[in-house]
Design an enzyme around this catalytic site. Structure first.
Site, short mmCIF file in Angstrom:
data_model
loop_
_atom_site.label_atom_id
_atom_site.label_comp_id
_atom_site.label_asym_id
_atom_site.label_seq_id
_atom_site.Cartn_x
_atom_site.Cartn_y
_atom_site.Cartn_z
N ALA A 19 0.83 -1.20 0.00
CA ALA A 19 0.00 0.00 0.00
C ALA A 19 0.86 1.25 0.00
CB ALA A 19 -0.93 -0.01 1.21
N ARG A 69 -1.98 6.71 7.29
CA ARG A 69 -3.19 6.96 6.51
C ARG A 69 -3.87 5.63 6.17
NH1 ARG A 69 -4.89 10.85 2.37
NH2 ARG A 69 -3.32 12.18 3.30
N ASN A 103 -8.60 2.75 2.94
CA ASN A 103 -9.96 2.22 2.89
C ASN A 103 -10.20 1.47 4.19
OD1 ASN A 103 -12.21 0.49 2.53
ND2 ASN A 103 -11.96 0.55 0.31
N PRO A 104 -10.93 2.09 5.12
CA PRO A 104 -11.05 1.48 6.45
C PRO A 104 -11.74 0.11 6.43
CG PRO A 104 -12.49 3.40 6.22
CD PRO A 104 -11.60 3.39 5.02
N GLN A 144 -7.96 -6.63 6.79
CA GLN A 144 -6.56 -7.08 6.82
C GLN A 144 -6.09 -7.27 8.26
OE1 GLN A 144 -4.93 -8.15 3.86
NE2 GLN A 144 -3.38 -6.58 4.09
N GLY A 165 0.91 0.67 6.19
CA GLY A 165 0.66 -0.74 5.90
C GLY A 165 0.01 -1.49 7.05
N GLU A 199 0.79 -6.95 8.21
CA GLU A 199 1.49 -7.78 9.19
C GLU A 199 1.18 -7.40 10.63
OE1 GLU A 199 3.31 -9.74 7.24
OE2 GLU A 199 3.83 -8.50 5.52
#
Lengths: 749, 174, 327
Positions: A515, A633, A636-637, A643, A707, A710
């Site tokens: 991202a 940032r 897209n919530p 994720q 990101g 992880e």
């Protein structure tokens, strides 16, 4: 229309996925397609003595059989370097079927190509292969005496030892110490889609539909191994059925598919079977870790010693780097991190979701919990007290959020008023406990320049392109959002194209960096094109915007207008049409900061879990989890939440279910299917709560994206283990925490 | 009752092992194809009928990605031989949307972000629709238990549960 | 999978004739074990006789309160059949806790009786395995054997039996009804599941071509309150670490008047806990006696370092289950 970045937009590839219309790499229809199947060795150490193909060839429908006797020699053997770096990225510095030596169980020793799936499988079973077998060494127990300290990790990109101050001295002087040794079973990625490559030659040109997390990595690796120009290799990947690291590197089957297609003169699809997926694309290695903490009575850490011992292949010094977080998430002047390796009969281990730091943090975060008990401190306060404003080099964090994550998580989870006494909350047959852990994951700038292209047509429709591919992270959706905002158009006129090496280059979307790097390149492509269009307009005497300063032109919904008087303006489409421009395009690029950029670079979070432990049977059930993260940032919530949720449940899986071991007699992985290698099912899933803490970051790219792939997993297993301690009073030092581990293992804390 | 050798010899109609004509009813259409008897329903769909929406995740009955309906009941197509399906009605994910309109469960999966990589999704949806029809979606615990034959490695489970609850609670019941 | 021929039997006679007339043949019912093992080359028949069309999906009453279950009745249907739920709730629970709904919709009751072990060394088609290749040895004895059996083992095999419903059926003294080339016969269920002894490859007494046509479950009034509890690592869709079927009646004096107890996950066959039953019947239903009974059942357990926990686990599971049933 307001900006779409930050909006919970539905996945743009949703309809293709819910209708079954999306074509994954093993679903490409090609005339004359043949089916390839690898035959893996049934020994782990030794030599192939003979391969009798008579029965297999007689079975009918067999187009070709490749063995070490007729497989083409590779042109070059590139060394293992993470695919993020943008170089050839073989999963191991080894290519099979070049000679008769067998290094690990399941190593490809033959490849059968036939006219049907069934025919290939049958012919493969009919190959009569004899071996000379030696004794395998594949476990820590078998190889401990041969362990040696690694100098570098990640193909030489990272030092394996990280030392500052005087750890031994500080430990000796510490008022309070914790010393714990952990054992972690190996993990396998098990994406639902196993590795698959469809290969087609057209003269000298090769097209691969490869289930990969990086089309560019596949292209580079295959071209290098085959010794052919990059321009002759095209890799297309529109859908990937999960990767989790197993498709981050390029494993031998990808190149073998290309070799097989050339061998039989037909397109070949080569699919790994589920059992083969345990021996063909790496794993998270079996490991032992030790943590020693020294602290003052006030709770300040004075020493951290973090040591890892693990098993790697004969060819590579590969270890998940376990100390990238423990060296910096808490401030400590005396630190020693070290990695020790046993070279054994396994294929090279590889990235597995939250590589290194999920287990490294398990060690650190359970030890921190233990320290909190030693000190009689609240574990959240202990962490916040020790969390520094700068990293281990004294550089300020590009953005932080750790303390806010812990505090917000405590609030959501209902931490306050918690009685820390272990082993006292009984409900029926269960003991109940709660636990917390901190989370951090490094932001790694090891990638080269990233590119994207934005192109607008004179009807106002837009295509934005990068070579990145979608494997569930939502890149096609979030990049469409970024492109739309950068260019100032509505989302529904923009199509994002990806998954093809013919498109502008990006490197593999691994290490949570997808991202960050793609959004930066896409943003720059979009803004570059926007600026060009505005420049056209203000220089066009037929434009209502003529002679305006570019900075006083805004764009929304594909229409440029004056910031002072929105009624003055025109659409991109009108501008292009009037000027007889069919389209206009711009290439955007993003040069990442240097790998040693003077900033602390971690993505932070906090994890909470409540467990019920069967007091007689040792079975642990997680009742609820709360995760709060500060990933910069959020593009897209909706997708970012998914994720992070996925990562947290991977943590649950790592804590309670997943583990494999090698059979010491044969050198074979004991579990090789989804019936016995356990991953969570619907019924294992607790209530999970995910929330974000907003942090601004102007270091990690123009959009400030850090990101989410992880960090959701980091700390989750530790929070569960800490909850098990709170429930039972026993410290868990083994993963997975199966019934017998909880019944018999652990130690009174 | 003893079965004598003459009865045994009278057994006719053994087919294969080479390709034999097979007629399959899939999504309401009749397909006449030629298959070896060892071909699974899953491979018949994917390799012979080009219906690749039904996924192969394990080929061992352990993941649920290949879930289809046989006569309205969900089954695993990887452990079903295609020839055993003659005379039965097979439904796959490709037959779920009607007249270009997504089934409410498909739309709910999109709205709740009930998938990531999408590979298990067709199987999840075939199970989810069947689950409600079976009456196994009454409680959250029912949903969790009776969906457990469909593994999602991306761990979209909470979102799948939300999608199922929404469709269950909708007026038309999905 | 090697090439196979296929025959869809229209009648029981046809099915039996087809298999018994061909030395290298097998019945194909739900396929949930058979197709899996065919693809792994663990079993290699060349003729498959599909018995799915046979009219054996019925459930009907027998005797005074027993149930005859057609061999082709599917697990999901049997689990939810009213007479099973009412008369043998523990059996219904065992069925529903097995596999997944998709597999239960496929798997037949007769096929379940022929379910094969999940031992990895059996399934890999390569390792020494006396069950798959008599005389080749047993890699599991010294291998990774966490899931393996601790009761009924031999020096030649420690593979555990995977079925759940079979555990209920051994507790209920079910009877297997067959039709074979030599006619019909009935086999008491405990004679049906053969421990490995010297011949692990012989798992049941069926002759080649002998087809299970029904399972008779006798009237067992105490089973109306029976239960099946299954313990496993994950919450669903996994074979048992340990499972317990129990049906118990305690008399007014607090003594165990009737008890049927059977265990899954621990035995080489579905394990009827005769010793525990004998130790308890007529004795007070107390946790101490339950524990003593569990000890008796596992007195001869043979364990490995990896599966030794199952003994403690199973004993505790038994005590808990009987205690809960009592209370």
């Amino acid at each position: 229309m307001s900006p779409v970045v930050g909006k919970p937009v539905n996945r743009v590839d949703g309809p293709d996925k819910v209708t079954g219309a999306g074509r994954y790499c093993g679903e490409i229809v090609l005339p004359g397609l043949a089916y390839g199947l690898i035959v893996g060795s049934s020994i782990a150490n030794g030599r192939v003595l003979s391969i009798d193909e008579t029965a297999a060839r007689a079975a009918g429908g067999v187009y070709g059989i490749m063995t070490h006797q007729n497989t083409p020699k590779i042109a070059n053997q590139p060394h293992l370097i993470p695919s993020l770096a943008g170089q050839p990225a073989p999963g191991e510095s080894f290519f099979p079927m070049q000679d008769d030596v067998v290094h690990y169980w399941g190593q490809p020793v033959a490849l059968v190509v036939a006219d049907s799936l069934e025919g290939a499988a049958h012919a493969a079973a009919l190959l009569d292969i004899t071996y000379e077998a030696g004794v395998p060494v594949a476990t820590i127990e078998d190889g401990r005496s041969s362990a040696a300290e690694a100098q570098t990790l990640f193909g030489g990109l990272m030092p394996a030892r990280d030392e500052r101050g005087d750890v031994q001295g500080a430990l000796a002087k510490a008022e309070v110490t914790v010393d714990a040794t952990y054992h972690y079973a190996a993990n396998h990625h098990n994406p639902l889609e196993t590795g698959v490559t469809t290969a087609q030659w057209d003269g000298d040109r090769l097209t691969l539909w490869d289930s990969t997390m990086g089309v560019r990595a596949s292209q580079l690796t295959v071209a290098t191994l085959l010794g052919i120009p990059l321009s002759d290799v095209r890799v297309i990947t529109h859908f990937v059925g999960g990767g989790f690291g197993s498709k981050a590197m390029v494993w031998p089957h990808v190149t073998l598919a290309a070799m097989a297609a050339r061998h039989v003169g037909r397109p070949v699809r080569l699919t790994l079977t589920r059992p083969q997926s345990f021996t063909s694309n790496g794993h998270r290695e079996e490991q032992e870790q030790q943590i020693r903490l020294g602290a003052g009575r006030d709770g300040r850490l004075t020493a951290i010693h973090h040591r890892k011992l693990s098993v790697t292949s004969p060819f590579d010094d590969w270890a998940e780097p376990a100390t990238g977080v423990s060296t910096q998430i808490y401030g400590c002047d005396n630190y020693l991190g070290e990695h020790h390796l046993i070279h054994g009969n396994t294929l090279t281990p590889t990235f597995t979701r939250a590589p290194g730091e999920s287990l490294g943090s398990f060690s650190l975060e359970t030890a921190m919990d233990q320290l909190a008990y030693e000190l009689g401190m609240d574990p959240i306060e202990l962490r916040i007290m020790n969390h520094p404003p700068v990293d281990n080099h004294g550089n300020a964090w590009s953005s932080d959020g750790m303390a806010d994550c812990l505090r917000r998580g405590a609030e959501l989870f209902g931490w306050s008023g918690r009685d820390p006494t272990p082993g006292v909350r009984e409900e029926g047959n269960n003991l109940i406990g709660t636990g917390v852990a901190g989370a951090g994951y490094p932001v790694a700038f090891m990638m080269p320049v990233q590119h994207a292209r934005a192109r607008i047509f004179n009807d106002g429709s837009v295509v934005v392109q990068t070579s990145a591919q979608e494997f569930g992270i939502g890149v096609t959706t979030s990049m469409a959002q970024v492109g739309a905002d950068a260019l100032g158009v509505d989302l529904d006129v923009l199509r994002f194209e990806a998954g093809d090496t013919d498109l502008p280059n990006t490197t593999s979307a691994v290490g949570s960096m997808g991202a960050t790097m793609q959004s930066s390149a896409v943003h720059n492509a979009g803004t570059t094109l926007r600026n060009e269009l505005i420049a056209h307009a203000v220089n066009d005497d037929k434009s209502p915007l003529h002679r305006l300063s570019p900075s006083s032109v805004r764009v929304e919904g594909g229409r440029m207008s004056s910031t002072l008087d929105p009624s003055i303006g025109e659409s991109y489409a009108d501008l292009l049409t009037r000027n007889r421009l069919l389209d206009l395009e711009a290439l955007g690029s993003w040069t990442p900061p240097p790998i040693d950029t003077p900033h602390g670079l971690l993505t932070f979070g906090a994890q909470f879990a409540e467990v019920a432990v069967d007091k007689d049977l040792g079975l642990v059930r997680v009742r609820r989890m709360t995760g709060v993260f500060a990933p910069g940032r959020v593009l897209n919530p909706k997708l970012a939440r998914s994720q992070l949720l996925g990562g947290m449940l991977w943590g649950l899986s790592q804590a309670l279910l997943e583990g494999n071991q090698i059979d010491r007699q044969s050198g074979r992985w004991a579990l090789n299917n989804l019936g016995e290698y356990l991953v969570p099912v619907h019924a294992d899933i607790p209530d999970v709560q995910v929330e974000f803490v907003e942090v601004e970051d102007d270091v990690v790219g123009p959009l400030g994206v850090k990101g989410v792939g992880e960090v959701g997993q980091v700390g989750a297993a530790a929070a569960i283990a800490n909850a098990v301690f709170h429930a039972t009073g026993r410290r868990m030092t083994e993963l997975p925490m199966t019934a017998e581990v909880v019944m018999n293992g652990g130690s009174p804390g | 009752m003893a079965i004598n050798q003459s009865t045994a010899a009278a057994v006719t109609g053994v087919r294969g092992p080479q390709d034999v004509p097979v007629t399959l009813d899939v999504n309401g259409s009749t397909h006449a194809i030629e298959l070896e008897p060892r071909v699974s329903l899953l491979d018949a769909l994917r390799e012979h009928l080009d219906l690749t929406g039904t996924k192969k995740g394990c080929d061992q009955g352990t993941c649920g990605a290949c879930t289809v309906w046989m006569d309205g009941r969900r089954v695993l197509s990887c452990l079903t031989l295609a020839m055993s399906c003659e005379g039965h009605q097979i439904a796959t994910i490709e037959g779920i949307a009607q007249d270009g309109r997504l089934h409410p469960m498909q739309q709910a999966f999109i709205d709740h972000d009930a998938f990531q990589c999408g590979y298990c999704t067709p199987g999840q949806i075939m199970s989810a629709i069947a689950l409600i029809r079976e009456g196994n979606a009454t409680t959250d615990a029912d949903i969790a238990e009776h969906m457990s034959g469909n593994i999602c490695r991306c761990q979209a489970y909470p979102n799948i549960h939300a999608a199922i609850r929404e469709v269950r609670d909708a007026d038309d019941g999905g | 999978m090697r090439p196979v021929t296929f025959f869809r039997a229209g009648s029981i006679d046809e099915a039996v004739a087809a298999v018994s007339g061909h030395p290298d043949s097998a019945f194909l019912a739900g396929g949930t074990t058979e197709i899996d093992l065919l693809r792994l080359n663990v079993v290699q028949p060349t003729l498959l006789v599909d018995v799915n069309d046979l009219p054996l999906t019925y459930l009907e009453d027998i005797d005074d309160g027993g149930v005859r279950i057609g061999a082709m009745a599917r697990m999901s249907d049997v689990a939810r059949a009213q007479r099973i739920v009412e008369r043998y709730p523990g059996m219904s629970q065992a069925l529903l806790l097995g596999a997944s709904e998709q597999l239960r919709n496929m798997a037949s009751m007769g096929g379940n009786m022929c379910q094969r072990t999940r031992c990895a060394y059996f399934r890999d088609g390569q390792s020494p395995c006396n069950k798959r290749e008599p005389g080749s040895g047993c890699a599991a004895l010294t291998g990774v054997n966490r899931g393996h059996a601790v009761l009924g083992t031999s020096d030649h095999c420690i593979a555990s039996h995977p079925s759940d419903v079979a555990v209920a059926l051994v507790a209920l003294d079910a009877v297997i009804r067959t039709i074979g080339p030599d006619g019909t016969r009935t086999i008491p269920i405990e004679s049906f599941f053969l421990p490995p002894d010297d011949t692990p490859s012989v798992e049941h007494p069926l002759a080649h071509g002998e087809l299970i046509v029904a399972i008779d479950v006798p009237a067992v009034p105490v089973a109306r309150t029976s239960r099946y509890v299954k313990h496993r690592d994950r919450v669903s869709y996994e074979f048992a670490l340990v499972s317990v079927f129990s049906a118990m009646r305690v008399d007014d004096a607090g003594n165990v008047a009737e008890l049927r107890l059977a265990l899954g996950g621990v035995g080489t066959v579905p394990w009827r806990a005769h010793r525990a039953e004998e130790a308890l019947i007529g004795r007070p239903a107390t946790p101490e006696n339950f524990a003593a009974a569990a000890d008796a059942e596992f007195a001869d357990a043979r364990t490995t370092p990896m599966n030794a926990f199952k003994v403690t686990f199973a004993k505790r599971a038994i005590v808990r289950e009987l205690s809960e049933v009592t209370s």
